[in-house]
Write a protein that holds these residues in place. Sequence first.
Motif, short mmCIF file in Angstrom:
data_model
loop_
_atom_site.label_atom_id
_atom_site.label_comp_id
_atom_site.label_asym_id
_atom_site.label_seq_id
_atom_site.Cartn_x
_atom_site.Cartn_y
_atom_site.Cartn_z
N MET A 13 27.07 5.75 -56.23
CA MET A 13 27.56 6.08 -54.92
C MET A 13 26.41 6.61 -54.06
SD MET A 13 30.66 8.60 -53.94
CE MET A 13 31.77 7.84 -52.84
N LEU A 14 26.46 6.30 -52.79
CA LEU A 14 25.42 6.73 -51.86
C LEU A 14 25.84 7.97 -51.07
CD1 LEU A 14 24.39 3.28 -50.35
CD2 LEU A 14 23.14 4.60 -52.06
N GLU A 15 24.87 8.78 -50.73
CA GLU A 15 25.09 9.87 -49.79
C GLU A 15 24.20 9.64 -48.58
OE1 GLU A 15 23.78 13.83 -50.90
OE2 GLU A 15 22.29 13.00 -52.26
N TYR A 16 24.63 10.16 -47.44
CA TYR A 16 23.91 9.95 -46.19
C TYR A 16 23.58 11.27 -45.52
CZ TYR A 16 25.23 5.09 -46.66
OH TYR A 16 25.37 3.81 -47.12
N GLU A 17 22.45 11.29 -44.85
CA GLU A 17 22.08 12.42 -44.00
C GLU A 17 21.53 11.86 -42.69
OE1 GLU A 17 19.62 15.50 -45.57
OE2 GLU A 17 21.08 16.04 -47.10
N PHE A 18 21.65 12.66 -41.66
CA PHE A 18 21.22 12.27 -40.33
C PHE A 18 20.19 13.27 -39.82
CE2 PHE A 18 25.52 11.04 -41.16
CZ PHE A 18 25.56 9.70 -40.80
N GLU A 19 19.22 12.78 -39.10
CA GLU A 19 18.22 13.65 -38.49
C GLU A 19 18.05 13.24 -37.03
OE1 GLU A 19 13.68 15.21 -39.25
OE2 GLU A 19 14.92 14.57 -40.94
N THR A 20 18.25 14.21 -36.14
CA THR A 20 18.16 13.94 -34.71
C THR A 20 16.71 13.97 -34.25
OG1 THR A 20 20.34 14.92 -34.37
CG2 THR A 20 18.95 14.70 -32.44
N VAL A 21 16.33 12.94 -33.49
CA VAL A 21 14.97 12.80 -32.98
C VAL A 21 15.04 12.68 -31.46
CG1 VAL A 21 12.92 11.33 -32.96
CG2 VAL A 21 14.18 11.66 -35.08
N PRO A 22 14.27 13.51 -30.73
CA PRO A 22 14.30 13.41 -29.27
C PRO A 22 13.52 12.18 -28.76
CG PRO A 22 12.73 15.09 -29.95
CD PRO A 22 13.42 14.60 -31.20
N CYS A 23 13.94 11.70 -27.62
CA CYS A 23 13.24 10.62 -26.92
C CYS A 23 12.79 11.18 -25.58
CB CYS A 23 14.16 9.44 -26.68
SG CYS A 23 14.88 8.74 -28.16
N ARG A 24 11.70 10.65 -25.07
CA ARG A 24 11.27 11.09 -23.75
C ARG A 24 10.95 9.88 -22.90
NH1 ARG A 24 5.92 11.12 -22.37
NH2 ARG A 24 4.45 10.70 -24.03
N LEU A 25 11.11 10.05 -21.63
CA LEU A 25 10.79 9.01 -20.68
C LEU A 25 9.29 8.96 -20.51
CD1 LEU A 25 12.41 7.06 -18.96
CD2 LEU A 25 12.38 8.73 -17.14
N ASP A 26 8.70 7.78 -20.66
CA ASP A 26 7.26 7.61 -20.55
C ASP A 26 6.93 6.97 -19.22
OD1 ASP A 26 4.56 7.27 -20.97
OD2 ASP A 26 4.78 5.64 -22.40
N GLY A 27 6.15 7.65 -18.40
CA GLY A 27 5.77 7.12 -17.10
C GLY A 27 4.40 6.46 -17.13
N GLY A 28 4.12 5.72 -18.18
CA GLY A 28 2.81 5.09 -18.34
C GLY A 28 2.62 3.84 -17.51
N PHE A 29 1.76 2.96 -17.99
CA PHE A 29 1.37 1.76 -17.26
C PHE A 29 2.57 0.91 -16.85
CE2 PHE A 29 0.39 -2.80 -17.40
CZ PHE A 29 -0.50 -2.88 -16.35
N ALA A 30 3.52 0.72 -17.76
CA ALA A 30 4.66 -0.16 -17.46
C ALA A 30 5.45 0.34 -16.26
CB ALA A 30 5.57 -0.27 -18.68
N SER A 31 5.63 1.64 -16.17
CA SER A 31 6.42 2.16 -15.05
C SER A 31 5.69 1.99 -13.73
CB SER A 31 6.77 3.63 -15.28
OG SER A 31 5.61 4.42 -15.30
N LYS A 32 4.36 2.10 -13.75
CA LYS A 32 3.59 1.95 -12.52
C LYS A 32 3.46 0.47 -12.12
CE LYS A 32 1.05 6.13 -13.46
NZ LYS A 32 0.11 6.61 -14.40
N ALA A 33 3.25 -0.39 -13.10
CA ALA A 33 3.00 -1.80 -12.80
C ALA A 33 4.28 -2.60 -12.56
CB ALA A 33 2.21 -2.43 -13.94
N PHE A 34 5.35 -2.25 -13.28
CA PHE A 34 6.54 -3.08 -13.22
C PHE A 34 7.77 -2.33 -12.73
CE2 PHE A 34 3.81 -4.73 -16.65
CZ PHE A 34 3.50 -5.95 -16.09
N GLY A 35 7.62 -1.06 -12.39
CA GLY A 35 8.76 -0.29 -11.91
C GLY A 35 9.76 0.08 -12.98
N ALA A 36 9.35 0.06 -14.23
CA ALA A 36 10.24 0.41 -15.34
C ALA A 36 9.62 1.54 -16.14
CB ALA A 36 10.45 -0.80 -16.25
N ALA A 37 10.45 2.30 -16.78
CA ALA A 37 9.97 3.39 -17.63
C ALA A 37 10.25 3.05 -19.08
CB ALA A 37 10.66 4.69 -17.25
N GLY A 38 9.36 3.47 -19.95
CA GLY A 38 9.56 3.26 -21.37
C GLY A 38 10.13 4.52 -22.02
#
Length: 74
Positions: A1-26
């Motif tokens: 039988m399997l057991e499961y655990e979860f770990e929460t990881v934050p994400c952040r908005l990246d305002g790098g090259f893609a956001s400046k060149a293409f108007g999108a954020a990563g």
Amino acid sequence: MLEYEFETVPCRLDGGFASKAFGAAGIETQGHREALCRRAADGWRYAGCIPRLQRSEGYIETIDLIFEREIPGE
């Protein structure tokens, strides 16, 4: 039988090259590699991820990494 655990990881908005060149954020996760390595050393296997908190605009603020392993002795 399997057991499961979860770990929460934050994400952040990246305002790098893609956001400046293409108007999108990563989106960049923080701490996921460390969590994967730490859990693997403890006998856990990465099973996937799901969004935990998502804004109405579609921006994912946090994800849950899912880990699984056989229950010892079963």
